[in-house]
Design a protein around this motif. Structure first.
Motif: not given
Length: 344
Positions: A138-144, A151-160
């Motif tokens: 959530a702290y770094f995902d650009p989809r905010r 207001a919206f923040n997303t928790i995004g992660y890639t497998r890598a």
């Protein structure tokens, strides 16, 4: 000659970093130490919480030692646009260094069990390491998005991203007691489903590590009731921020807690307490967390394990004889540091 960039920052940062530098100079006099600005102090001086002069200095560094950033909740810094706030400088520093794995050891020192808010018989079993993913979620995902009424923040992660931080945690478990607990919320979050799946696959490469999965709310409860069950905890950024601060009070004070943030290049070392503006400038801050961060710097970035052991042993001895005010004693910043130095 190894180079360490020193970033005292704001609040009590210059005081505790100054104490840690006395210790670092004593055990590693060959180091080159360069002091630069970060956070609110950097904004006041250069209009940027992570100025170009600091970025340039980090280019040839082996490690960075950070005090803390930020001020009181009602400070002028908190009324700035978010990119100019001190905390934004810290996030940019982490991104710049590429430090994706934050290591926070939580250990109640022998003889200091009475300082913990836990019962002494429970506190005596606290010896764990939290590995927190530091550059995703959530702290770094650009989809905010911030609107007038929502207001919206997303928790995004890639497998890598999950694979690389889980590798750090699995290796840490190998070097400790062989247990890894991966923390998620896979019963309700799709991102946690990917997290659990990826960690499980990565763990197959480490047959000497026993892997468990637990939900974050369960871990929060068990950290304060049965902390002895944990060896290494692996978690994503937001959950890790909360759990590591919760666990940090178990030894008795946030002032005791160090951390290391690691990636492919220079590591970043800092205590996990805040800037404590209410006591800044009074000389009463506990420097133990920053001094112990120096021990981690010696161990992880400079491969000087013997010197790191000396620092950790000296801090434990000094705290036993001269507890600081946050631990119910009377020692101030200078007095604790003076007690550490002859014990090295």
């Amino acid at each position: 000659m190894p180079k360490v960039v020193v970033l005292p920052g704001d609040g009590i940062g210059p005081e505790v970093v100054g104490a840690a530098l006395e210790v670092l100079r004593e055990v590693a006099p060959d180091l080159t130490l360069e002091e630069h600005l970060i956070g609110g102090a950097a904004f006041d001086a250069e209009g940027d919480p992570f100025p170009g002069s600091t970025r340039d200095a980090l280019a040839g560094a082996d490690a960075a030692l950070l005090g803390t950033v930020g001020g009181a909740q009602d400070s002028a810094w908190n009324r700035l646009p978010r990119p100019q706030r001190p905390e934004s400088g810290l996030l940019r520093l982490r991104q710049h260094l590429g430090v994706f794995a934050n290591l926070r050891p939580v250990r109640v020192m022998p003889g200091l069990e009475h300082l913990s808010p836990l019962r002494p018989e429970i506190a005596a079993g606290v010896d764990l390491l939290i590995v927190r993913e530091l550059l995703g979620g959530a702290y770094f995902d650009p989809r905010r998005e911030r609107g007038e009424d929502a207001a919206f923040n997303t928790i995004g992660y890639t497998r890598a991203e999950i694979e690389r931080v889980s590798g750090h945690a699995l290796r840490a478990a190998q070097e400790r007691r062989g247990g890894l607990t991966s923390v998620d919320k896979a019963n309700v979050l799709e991102v946690s489903e990917l997290w659990r799946e990826t960690v499980t696959a990565r763990a197959q490469q480490y047959p000497d590590v026993t892997l468990h999965h637990e939900y974050v709310d369960s871990v929060a409860t068990l950290l304060v009731t049965r902390p002895e069950r944990y060896d290494v905890l692996l978690t994503e950024n937001l959950f890790g921020d909360i759990l590591s601060d919760l666990a940090a009070v178990l030894p008795g004070s946030l002032g005791l807690m160090p951390s290391a943030s690691l990636g492919a290049g220079a590591g970043l070392y800092e205590p996990i307490h805040g800037s404590a503006p209410d006591i800044a400038g009074q000389g009463v801050a506990n420097p133990a967390g920053t001094i112990l961060s120096v021990a981690m710097l010696l161990r992880y970035s400079l491969n000087r394990g013997a010197e790191a052991d000396r620092v950790e042993t000296a801090v434990q001895a000094a705290l036993s004889a001269h507890p600081t005010r946050d631990l119910g004693g009377k020692a101030d910043t200078t007095e604790l540091t003076a007690a550490v130095l002859p014990a090295l």
